[in-house]
Design a protein around this motif. Structure first.
Motif, PDB file in Angstrom:
ATOM      1  N   ASN A 532       0.861  -1.238   0.008  1.00 18.84           N
ATOM      2  CA  ASN A 532       0.045  -0.180   0.120  1.00 18.84           C
ATOM      3  C   ASN A 532       0.795   1.210   0.089  1.00 18.84           C
ATOM      4  OD1 ASN A 532      -3.139  -0.824   0.472  1.00 18.84           O
ATOM      5  ND2 ASN A 532      -1.833  -2.314   1.554  1.00 18.84           N
ATOM      6  N   ILE A 533       2.121   1.075  -0.309  1.00 20.40           N
ATOM      7  CA  ILE A 533       3.093   2.409  -0.282  1.00 20.40           C
ATOM      8  C   ILE A 533       2.744   3.312  -1.319  1.00 20.40           C
ATOM      9  CG2 ILE A 533       4.755   1.287  -2.225  1.00 20.40           C
ATOM     10  CD1 ILE A 533       6.870   2.256   0.152  1.00 20.40           C
ATOM     11  N   LYS A 534       2.751   4.757  -1.130  1.00 17.61           N
ATOM     12  CA  LYS A 534       2.473   5.609  -2.000  1.00 17.61           C
ATOM     13  C   LYS A 534       3.614   6.240  -2.452  1.00 17.61           C
ATOM     14  CE  LYS A 534      -1.973   6.945   0.324  1.00 17.61           C
ATOM     15  NZ  LYS A 534      -2.778   8.009   0.889  1.00 17.61           N
ATOM     16  N   GLU A 535       3.733   6.709  -3.678  1.00 19.32           N
ATOM     17  CA  GLU A 535       4.879   7.266  -4.508  1.00 19.32           C
ATOM     18  C   GLU A 535       4.798   8.619  -4.461  1.00 19.32           C
ATOM     19  OE1 GLU A 535       5.477   4.926  -8.296  1.00 19.32           O
ATOM     20  OE2 GLU A 535       3.903   3.502  -7.312  1.00 19.32           O
ATOM     21  N   GLY A 536       6.014   9.284  -4.862  1.00 22.38           N
ATOM     22  CA  GLY A 536       6.098  10.608  -4.928  1.00 22.38           C
ATOM     23  C   GLY A 536       6.053  11.607  -3.884  1.00 22.38           C
ATOM     24  N   ILE A 537       6.693  12.847  -4.080  1.00 23.34           N
ATOM     25  CA  ILE A 537       6.652  14.016  -3.052  1.00 23.34           C
ATOM     26  C   ILE A 537       5.735  14.969  -3.440  1.00 23.34           C
ATOM     27  CG2 ILE A 537       8.270  15.512  -4.219  1.00 23.34           C
ATOM     28  CD1 ILE A 537       9.633  15.957  -1.504  1.00 23.34           C
ATOM     29  N   ILE A 706      10.697   6.281  -9.482  1.00 23.92           N
ATOM     30  CA  ILE A 706      11.117   6.296  -8.039  1.00 23.92           C
ATOM     31  C   ILE A 706      11.386   4.917  -7.531  1.00 23.92           C
ATOM     32  CG2 ILE A 706       8.579   6.365  -7.153  1.00 23.92           C
ATOM     33  CD1 ILE A 706      11.692   8.144  -5.650  1.00 23.92           C
ATOM     34  N   ILE A 707      10.270   4.029  -8.063  1.00 23.83           N
ATOM     35  CA  ILE A 707      10.401   2.359  -7.383  1.00 23.83           C
ATOM     36  C   ILE A 707      11.368   1.868  -8.095  1.00 23.83           C
ATOM     37  CG2 ILE A 707       9.247   0.247  -7.772  1.00 23.83           C
ATOM     38  CD1 ILE A 707       6.748   1.648  -6.958  1.00 23.83           C
ATOM     39  N   GLN A 712      16.705  -0.530  -7.793  1.00 22.64           N
ATOM     40  CA  GLN A 712      18.295  -0.661  -8.345  1.00 22.64           C
ATOM     41  C   GLN A 712      19.151  -0.257  -7.290  1.00 22.64           C
ATOM     42  OE1 GLN A 712      19.120   1.915 -12.009  1.00 22.64           O
ATOM     43  NE2 GLN A 712      20.512   2.976 -10.393  1.00 22.64           N
ATOM     44  N   ASN A 713      19.086   0.803  -6.385  1.00 28.77           N
ATOM     45  CA  ASN A 713      19.855   1.356  -5.492  1.00 28.77           C
ATOM     46  C   ASN A 713      20.014   0.232  -4.480  1.00 28.77           C
ATOM     47  OD1 ASN A 713      20.525   3.477  -6.922  1.00 28.77           O
ATOM     48  ND2 ASN A 713      19.049   4.835  -5.684  1.00 28.77           N
ATOM     49  N   VAL A 714      18.883  -0.531  -3.960  1.00 28.24           N
ATOM     50  CA  VAL A 714      18.882  -1.338  -2.963  1.00 28.24           C
ATOM     51  C   VAL A 714      19.559  -2.693  -3.196  1.00 28.24           C
ATOM     52  CG1 VAL A 714      17.272  -2.933  -1.681  1.00 28.24           C
ATOM     53  CG2 VAL A 714      16.776  -0.646  -1.684  1.00 28.24           C
ATOM     54  N   SER A 764      12.695   9.427   1.259  1.00 26.04           N
ATOM     55  CA  SER A 764      12.820   8.490   1.768  1.00 26.04           C
ATOM     56  C   SER A 764      13.671   7.430   0.890  1.00 26.04           C
ATOM     57  CB  SER A 764      11.281   7.636   1.699  1.00 26.04           C
ATOM     58  OG  SER A 764      10.880   7.817   0.504  1.00 26.04           O
ATOM     59  N   MET A 765      13.813   7.526  -0.370  1.00 25.05           N
ATOM     60  CA  MET A 765      14.758   6.621  -1.167  1.00 25.05           C
ATOM     61  C   MET A 765      16.131   6.804  -0.337  1.00 25.05           C
ATOM     62  SD  MET A 765      16.394   6.982  -4.881  1.00 25.05           S
ATOM     63  CE  MET A 765      14.660   7.332  -5.608  1.00 25.05           C
ATOM     64  N   ILE A 766      16.751   7.663   0.107  1.00 25.64           N
ATOM     65  CA  ILE A 766      17.839   7.836   0.537  1.00 25.64           C
ATOM     66  C   ILE A 766      18.163   6.971   1.774  1.00 25.64           C
ATOM     67  CG2 ILE A 766      19.455   9.438   1.713  1.00 25.64           C
ATOM     68  CD1 ILE A 766      18.235  11.546   0.448  1.00 25.64           C
ATOM     69  N   ASN A 767      17.053   6.945   2.402  1.00 25.92           N
ATOM     70  CA  ASN A 767      17.006   6.155   3.835  1.00 25.92           C
ATOM     71  C   ASN A 767      17.034   4.854   3.623  1.00 25.92           C
ATOM     72  OD1 ASN A 767      16.788   8.562   6.100  1.00 25.92           O
ATOM     73  ND2 ASN A 767      15.581   9.067   4.578  1.00 25.92           N
ATOM     74  N   LEU A 768      16.063   4.384   2.578  1.00 18.33           N
ATOM     75  CA  LEU A 768      16.194   2.690   2.439  1.00 18.33           C
ATOM     76  C   LEU A 768      17.400   2.386   1.882  1.00 18.33           C
ATOM     77  CD1 LEU A 768      12.602   2.625   0.455  1.00 18.33           C
ATOM     78  CD2 LEU A 768      13.349   2.036   2.974  1.00 18.33           C
ATOM     79  N   VAL A 769      18.295   3.257   1.294  1.00 24.50           N
ATOM     80  CA  VAL A 769      19.564   2.682   0.857  1.00 24.50           C
ATOM     81  C   VAL A 769      20.384   2.648   2.445  1.00 24.50           C
ATOM     82  CG1 VAL A 769      21.804   3.361  -0.650  1.00 24.50           C
ATOM     83  CG2 VAL A 769      19.304   3.458  -1.425  1.00 24.50           C
TER      84      VAL A 769
END
Length: 868
Positions: A532-537, A706-707, A712-714, A764-769
């Motif tokens: 149920n994750i939402k995308e985008g700022i 974003i996804i 890719q980064n993860v 949040s992408m930064i933090n997941l990495v």
């Protein structure tokens, strides 16, 4: 004792996890020579010896380097990169290419202005008036709206001693400023508003669907409305010697709010085209004062966690200077990059809070290793042994964290790239300063302890208690106690608690059962959240909480979300418009777009349709010359259509043209993404070369990458972490546990951030990495300590691993959380989001390290090798 995963000093550095038979010492020593860890330990031991011998050099030189490179902050203003579009949209976004095409082929005409025909948002001021009694279409409400309209027109700015008002600066249609349709409909007379029958969403040929909100209809007519929005556009094509639109916009922000205090019947929110950018730039200024609070918390936590009642063994100054070491790393790393001209995005202002926590973690590793050395050895030897033991731990944590950040540079979001470069580089400096500056502090403190001097007064004190002395005297004037059996300092009470109470409790069968049940619940919640994750700022979140921008966005969302972007549909190549087959194909393409659920087919605009309809009554346009030659007649009746057709230089062919469709009910990130994908898909399927564009698509493009970029980064970061683990802790079993921990923590953070109202965006992408680096920090060595333990049963090996590593994990986790804790109080979504995800990362990582992993490993009778 090692950090989050430090390698115990009494264990061989390069184990073979499958060894079950006795291995003689000579064979094992030969095996060690081929390991990465052994040379690393030896190199650190030699380096530590020199730090211990010449501490003042290693203390002063880092200070001088920090002073020199720290002067790079004089270039801070020059390197600030706060443009929202540049920093928070994909640098390679498709909409930016489409915008370049529209800009080249359809430049705006400010003398025959049309808002739908802009390739940018334009320069404008706006306000939304909301009725306090439910219906704004009342005389008394419009009297106040008209008074505000007059305020906008009366605002003046000066340039070269000449005053300019809105009428001098406005975008025009003919000789008049672009009208506000709702005011023109009542002839700017409030007495007529209650007697005027407004047809919705168009009235007298003007589209008012985006100007009247919260409507209640009766047979197509507006019966009631909650809100009215007025927008005033400015020219952006003025010559250099004239006043710029920005001066007027700033004057509006400064003066317009003064007109709102006396309103009785309406509530008003206001906005300008520069508001979002200006408020966004204010974010960093509001968070800077919090850094001093963070420093205070970090120093106090370090002092408390490192404090001893023994007046000689007390580490108050060591802990304080350990925090200073992290601060020097921030000063040096940021200063160096500012010298190099690296752009500094607003979200990078949260990096020092995280770096402070990471730097303090390494301090705990060094300090824990120091306390295990023999207090009677020379300081040089103690520092050498400290460095040898801490080598693997601090190297692994540094490499994993730095790699996790540098991998983030692969993203197409400049704000992420800026954060990752600054943070990764500064974490590297944290490592360097810990083995130089902080090592020197430890050595100097060691000399004090060796001469049995008081931590505060630096005077020598007695080592032994004398009969009859008071307890107070004993605490203040007697110290230097150590474990006479091992020669090391007395173990910390927390370590004893873990060994005697927590470890046995955790390995109890009923405790294990509860842990498994809780973990299954954690997994269920994580999976649900991920789905149920939402995308985008959300652009409203780029302003701070009490900004006037938030109120405007709220009113816009509440009352004007029915009609979305008015999308350009452009034919990008020259086609034979006079050919009936081409006309039919264009009509088919437009029909497919209009039949899409998020498009209102009644509100489309097409010069070609108008021309064909016009020709049926007056002229024949089936031949090329007649088609091209008679277009001027259409433009005479509908002047705005002239902006939708681009002729070749000889006016004999049409190079490009455009039409418009009106989107509806695009009121969520999911709808925005779905609409963008579907419109582009329909345009691609058309035989005529088409593109669809609106300025908002620049921001919608983030949903498309974003996804994929996060995944890719993860994946890249996970692979890098496992390679490091294999090199420095060459145990396949450990790597399996590391992989399990990374996946589990990552799922938890991604899933639970949904419950905390956090979207998957560039922040949040930064933090997941980062999550991957901390997953390794907390779990890699706890599993290694388990498989390397010489205890017989799995439960005993778990207790042993927790005894060695439990307290450093807690220290590291708490120090990092304290490093970002004050961001929870920040009046900005960007910094609060950073805190939320970092809190989840650290909390889940620490729980995996000291609860879940120890329990799960007891379920597997893993072979282990004996100690030397």
């Amino acid at each position: 004792m090692a950090q989050q995963g430090g390698v115990p000093v009494d264990e061989a550095p390069c184990p073979h996890p499958a060894s079950t038979s006795a291995m003689n010492i000579e064979e094992e020593k030969q095996q060690q020579e081929h390991c990465v860890e052994k040379p690393l330990r030896d190199a650190f031991e030699k380096f530590g010896f020199y730090v211990g011998r010449y501490p003042w050099w290693f203390l002063v030189i880092p200070l001088l380097i920090s002073a020199g490179l720290g002067s790079g902050f004089m270039f801070f203003k020059k390197n600030e990169a706060n443009d929202i579009e540049e920093q928070f949209t994909p640098s390679n976004g498709r909409a930016k290419i489409e915008r370049a095409f529209i800009k080249e082929h359809f430049p705006p005409n400010y003398s025959q202005f049309s808002t739908a025909r802009l390739y940018t948002e334009g320069a404008y001021v706006s306000f939304i008036a909301v009725s306090k009694d439910g219906n704004i279409l009342k005389k008394r409400a419009f009297e106040e709206i008209l008074s505000l309209d007059k305020k906008v027109h009366d605002l003046k700015v000066s340039y070269n001693n000449i005053e300019y008002s809105y009428s001098n600066l406005c975008a025009k249609v003919g000789n008049s400023c672009l009208p506000n349709a709702i005011l023109d409909a009542i002839y700017h007379n409030a007495n007529l508003v209650e007697s005027t029958a407004f047809i919705y969403p168009t009235f007298n040929g003007s589209f008012i669907g985006d100007r009247v909100g919260g409507v209640k209809l009766n047979g197509g007519y507006i019966e009631e409305a909650r809100a009215v929005r007025l927008i005033y556009y400015l020219r952006e094509d003025q010559e250099q010697d004239k006043v710029s639109p920005e001066q007027y916009l700033k004057m509006y922000i400064q003066e317009f709010p003064k007109s709102l205090s006396d309103l009785k019947w309406i509530k008003v929110s206001y906005f300008t085209s520069i508001s979002r950018q200006e408020e966004f730039e204010g974010n960093a200024k509001k968070v800077v004062p919090l850094f001093s609070v963070t420093y205070f918390l970090a120093i106090n936590f370090c002092i408390i966690s490192c404090m001893r009642l023994d007046c000689v063994r007390n580490k108050v100054w060591v802990a304080t200077l350990g925090v200073v070491s992290a601060g020097l790393a921030v000063l040096t790393g940021f200063g160096l990059l500012l010298y190099c001209g690296m752009s500094f995005a607003v979200n990078t202002a949260s990096a020092p809070f995280l770096i402070l926590g990471i730097g303090v973690d390494d301090m705990f590793i060094m300090l824990a290793s120091w306390q295990k050395t023999n207090v009677k050895d020379d300081v040089e030897d103690r520092i050498g042994s400290t460095y040898a033991e801490a080598a693997t731990s601090i190297t692994i944590t540094t490499l994993t964290d730095v790699l996790a950040f540098y991998i983030g540079i692969l993203t197409p979001f400049p704000s992420v790239q800026s954060f990752c470069v600054y943070t990764g580089t500064t974490v590297l400096f944290c490592f360097i300063y810990n083995i130089t500056f902080f090592g020197a502090v430890l050595a100097l403190n060691g000399r004090r302890e060796a001469s049995n001097r008081h931590w505060l007064t630096i005077r020598k004190v007695e080592e032994d208690h004398k009969p009859g002395e008071s307890k107070f005297y004993a605490m203040c004037c007697v110290g230097g106690v150590y474990n006479e059996e091992t020669g090391a300092e007395i173990e910390h009470p927390v370590c004893a608690f873990i060994n005697n109470y927590y470890g046995p409790f955790l390995t109890n069968r009923w405790t294990k059962a509860v842990v498994v049940v809780l973990y299954l619940g954690y997994l269920a919640g994580s999976i649900y959240g991920c789905l149920n994750i939402k995308e985008g700022i959300d652009l409203r979140n780029l302003a701070y909480d009490d900004s006037y921008v938030i109120k405007y966005y709220d009113d816009e969302s509440d009352f004007f979300s029915e009609y979305g972007p008015r999308v350009m549909v452009s034919v990008t190549e020259s086609v034979e418009y006079w050919d009936s087959t081409v006309q039919d194909e264009i009509e088919t393409c437009m029909g497919n777009l209009e039949n899409y659920s998020h498009v209102d087919s009644e509100l489309s605009e097409s010069w070609l349709r108008g021309y064909i309809s016009f020709s049926k009554q007056m002229i024949d346009i089936k031949e090329k010359n007649a088609f091209i030659g008679n277009l001027s007649k259409l433009f005479h009746f509908v002047p705005s259509f002239k902006q939708d057709v681009e002729f070749s230089e000889n006016n004999k062919t049409i190079k490009a043209s455009r039409f418009f469709i009106q989107t509806v009910n695009v009121n969520s990130s999911v709808a925005e993404k779905k609409m963008l994908i579907e419109l582009r898909k329909l345009a691609k399927e058309c035989r005529i070369p088409l593109l669809v564009y609106h300025p908002a698509f620049i921001y919608f493009d983030q949903y498309l990458v974003i996804i994929s970029n996060t995944i890719q980064n993860v994946v890249a970061a996970t692979c890098a972490m496992l390679i490091i683990a294999l090199l420095l802790i060459p145990s396949p079993i450990c790597c399996l546990w590391v992989t399990f921990a990374i996946v589990s923590v990552l799922m938890g953070v991604a899933g639970f951030m949904v419950f905390w109202g956090v979207n998957l965006d560039s922040i949040s992408m930064i933090n997941l990495v980062i999550c991957i680096g901390f997953s390794v920090d907390f779990t890699a060595h706890i599993s290694y300590a388990f498989v390397s333990s010489d205890k017989e049963s799995a439960n005993e090996r778990t207790i042993d691993a927790l005894y060695i590593l439990g307290y450093p994990i807690l220290q590291g986790a708490l120090s990092t959380i304290l490093g970002v804790l004050v961001l929870a109080a920040a009046a900005s979504y960007i910094f609060r989001t950073f805190f939320k995800i970092m809190f989840l990362v650290i909390m889940f990582g620490a729980i995996h390290g000291i609860v879940l992993m120890p329990v799960f490993m007891t379920f597997f009778q893993i072979c282990h090798r004996p100690r030397l």
